[in-house]
Scaffold this motif. Structure first.
Motif, mmCIF file in Angstrom:
data_model
loop_
_atom_site.group_PDB
_atom_site.id
_atom_site.type_symbol
_atom_site.label_atom_id
_atom_site.label_comp_id
_atom_site.label_asym_id
_atom_site.label_seq_id
_atom_site.Cartn_x
_atom_site.Cartn_y
_atom_site.Cartn_z
ATOM 1 N N ILE A 80 23.612 -55.891 -10.030
ATOM 2 C CA ILE A 80 22.470 -56.481 -10.734
ATOM 3 C C ILE A 80 21.246 -56.291 -9.851
ATOM 4 C CG2 ILE A 80 21.483 -58.604 -11.670
ATOM 5 C CD1 ILE A 80 24.424 -59.546 -12.095
ATOM 6 N N ASN A 81 20.314 -55.508 -10.339
ATOM 7 C CA ASN A 81 19.108 -55.173 -9.587
ATOM 8 C C ASN A 81 18.043 -56.230 -9.841
ATOM 9 O OD1 ASN A 81 16.875 -54.063 -8.386
ATOM 10 N ND2 ASN A 81 16.836 -52.206 -9.632
ATOM 11 N N LEU A 82 17.773 -57.067 -8.842
ATOM 12 C CA LEU A 82 16.831 -58.161 -9.019
ATOM 13 C C LEU A 82 15.380 -57.703 -9.023
ATOM 14 C CD1 LEU A 82 18.488 -60.968 -6.850
ATOM 15 C CD2 LEU A 82 18.505 -60.721 -9.333
ATOM 16 N N SER A 83 15.130 -56.443 -8.768
ATOM 17 C CA SER A 83 13.761 -55.943 -8.896
ATOM 18 C C SER A 83 13.421 -55.602 -10.341
ATOM 19 C CB SER A 83 13.555 -54.707 -8.008
ATOM 20 O OG SER A 83 14.291 -53.602 -8.498
ATOM 21 N N ARG A 84 14.458 -55.513 -11.194
ATOM 22 C CA ARG A 84 14.229 -55.205 -12.601
ATOM 23 C C ARG A 84 14.088 -56.508 -13.397
ATOM 24 N NH1 ARG A 84 16.056 -54.324 -17.809
ATOM 25 N NH2 ARG A 84 15.833 -52.207 -18.645
ATOM 26 N N ILE A 85 12.969 -56.669 -14.068
ATOM 27 C CA ILE A 85 12.730 -57.832 -14.915
ATOM 28 C C ILE A 85 12.595 -57.353 -16.360
ATOM 29 C CG2 ILE A 85 11.186 -59.753 -15.446
ATOM 30 C CD1 ILE A 85 10.292 -59.765 -12.540
ATOM 31 N N PRO A 86 13.484 -57.823 -17.261
ATOM 32 C CA PRO A 86 14.636 -58.697 -17.041
ATOM 33 C C PRO A 86 15.814 -57.924 -16.463
ATOM 34 C CG PRO A 86 14.493 -58.100 -19.349
ATOM 35 C CD PRO A 86 13.281 -57.515 -18.689
ATOM 36 N N ALA A 87 16.670 -58.630 -15.761
ATOM 37 C CA ALA A 87 17.809 -58.013 -15.092
ATOM 38 C C ALA A 87 19.038 -58.015 -15.991
ATOM 39 C CB ALA A 87 18.129 -58.761 -13.791
ATOM 40 N N LEU A 88 19.926 -57.061 -15.726
ATOM 41 C CA LEU A 88 21.223 -56.952 -16.392
ATOM 42 C C LEU A 88 22.185 -56.262 -15.439
ATOM 43 C CD1 LEU A 88 20.441 -55.638 -20.004
ATOM 44 C CD2 LEU A 88 21.619 -57.779 -19.456
ATOM 45 N N PRO A 89 23.508 -56.406 -15.652
ATOM 46 C CA PRO A 89 24.417 -55.518 -14.925
ATOM 47 C C PRO A 89 24.051 -54.068 -15.216
ATOM 48 C CG PRO A 89 25.635 -57.274 -16.032
ATOM 49 C CD PRO A 89 24.215 -57.356 -16.512
ATOM 50 N N GLU A 90 24.136 -53.224 -14.210
ATOM 51 C CA GLU A 90 23.607 -51.865 -14.315
ATOM 52 C C GLU A 90 24.139 -51.106 -15.528
ATOM 53 O OE1 GLU A 90 21.012 -48.976 -13.324
ATOM 54 O OE2 GLU A 90 21.216 -50.903 -12.274
#
Length: 418
Positions: A395-405
């Motif tokens: 889960i990439n916390l830099s991506r908003i919104p986040a999701l499992p890859e």
């Protein structure tokens, strides 16, 4: 004696926000050893805050307003323009009562029943497929649920596209470039769809069931005793449909947690006691959903010797508070049991906003979210079996919104035999 609010490094931290995402505020609070700091984002001065005391301050309507807090880029994707999120005072309370009137116990029971019905309709489809991208399928399931519950006609051939658009509105709000553009276009299409429907209801061409969101919003009158403009009514009806579809994110994270913590799956399958609700609440606490929320200072005031100036944008760190060791014991561990007899306040557990949800700016649909999550995760643990193949579950916390890859892939779905 007033003191200066600590300031983060750099002339403008917009690029750092994009690269750090959910951790942006928490990182700087830890580095500066403060619950309050100031920075610049998108060329404007911003104050960032965290902690339960900060949350109680943030939801004080005498000190903060929501009008003008959400940037246009968020209004053009996530919220829409002139919706309930940007109202204050009597106008907000009047509009909020409209939303709360839809959240009666009976109507919440109705959406749970619809949720189980739609999940069960998927079993045969899933059994015939080699591979299911769970997040994508759950969005469509919940789009069908949302439309039926809200009294919105949904053609079978359009269900996938409508679900995709509602999902893109959420996916685009924290992005730049193609994801953001897709979110804007998805909102335009969705508003046109719902605005046409609102006008058909008002013209008597459609008659949604009494008590549904479509009926209530189309016929709602504002403080001026006039119906909402059809475009604003469309925005508000989408403020029912879009958040229900967004529960797909929480359910996807719930399945991620079940895979990472098989002991939780066994407890969910036992069906004993309040464990399902504890699990759901821990998913809402632990996983990244809302990164932060914003408001503007209503008028100059001082808090803890810090001066807040009228008009300043203030961001409250939702994700950071859900992982704050002052509020939660071992916050980076997934432990549903922490919610056994949990006694919190409206300002220390705020995955969907804080304060009073009946009149304030806490999400009107929070109870609905919990009920729909409980139904979906109960179905996934007790009515079907499936396998989780090798995939990227990070889960990439830099991506908003986040999701499992890989958006949580499952396979070899089969109905459980009694």
């Amino acid at each position: 004696m007033n003191v200066h609010i600590p300031r983060s490094e750099g002339l403008d931290n917009s690029l750092e926000l994009l690269s750090e995402g959910y951790l942006f505020i928490r990182n700087r609070c830890r580095y500066l050893q403060t619950d309050v700091f100031q920075t610049r984002l998108l060329a404007q001065n911003v104050i960032c805050m965290t902690g339960a005391e900060a949350a109680q301050l943030f939801y004080d309507e005498e000190r903060f307003i929501r009008k003008g807090a959400a940037p246009k880029r968020i209004q053009k994707t996530l919220f829409g323009e002139n919706g309930v999120q940007g109202l204050d005072g009597a106008a907000h309370r009047h509009r909020k009562l409209l939303f709360m009137s839809l959240m009666t116990p009976g109507r919440l029971n109705d959406i749970v029943d619809l949720t189980y019905t739609q999940w069960r309709k998927t079993i045969q489809k899933w059994e015939s497929r080699d591979r299911i991208i769970l997040f994508d399928d759950v969005q469509e399931i919940l789009c069908r649920v949302a439309c039926e519950w809200a009294g919105v006609p949904l053609k079978e051939a359009e269900a996938g596209k409508r679900a995709d658009d509602l999902g893109k509105m959420v996916d685009g709000f924290g992005a730049v470039g193609p994801r953001h553009w897709q979110g804007k276009e998805a909102r335009k299409r969705s508003e046109q769809w719902i605005e046409t429907m609102i006008e058909q209801i008002r013209d008597g061409e459609l008659n949604p069931p009494k008590g549904t969101a479509a009926d209530a919003i189309a016929r709602h009158r504002g403080l001026n005793d006039k119906p909402l403009e059809s475009k604003i009514a469309a925005v508000e009806l989408l403020n029912i449909l879009r958040p229900i579809v967004a529960i797909a994110t929480y359910i996807t994270f719930g399945v991620h947690a079940l895979y990472e913590h098989p002991e939780c799956r066994k407890k969910m399958q036992s069906g004993k006691g309040p464990y399902v609700q504890q699990f759901v609440q821990e998913v809402r606490r632990f996983y990244p959903f809302t990164p932060f929320v914003g408001a503007r200072v209503r008028r100059n005031f001082t808090w803890k010797n810090y001066q807040f100036e009228e008009g300043t944008l203030v961001l409250l760190d939702v994700y950071g508070m859900n992982h704050d060791p002052r509020i939660w014991n071992q916050p980076d561990e997934f432990r549903p049991e922490r919610f056994d007899h949990w006694q919190g306040s409206p300002f220390d557990f705020i995955p969907q906003g804080g304060g009073d949800n009946s009149l304030g700016h806490r999400c009107a649909g929070e109870a609905l979210t919990v009920r729909v999550m409980e139904a979906g995760l109960h179905f996934l643990t007790n009515e079907i079996d499936y396998e989780v193949p090798v995939q990227d579950l990070s889960i990439n916390l830099s991506r908003i919104p986040a999701l499992p890859e890989d958006r949580m892939v499952i396979q070899r779905v089969r109905r459980k035999t009694l």
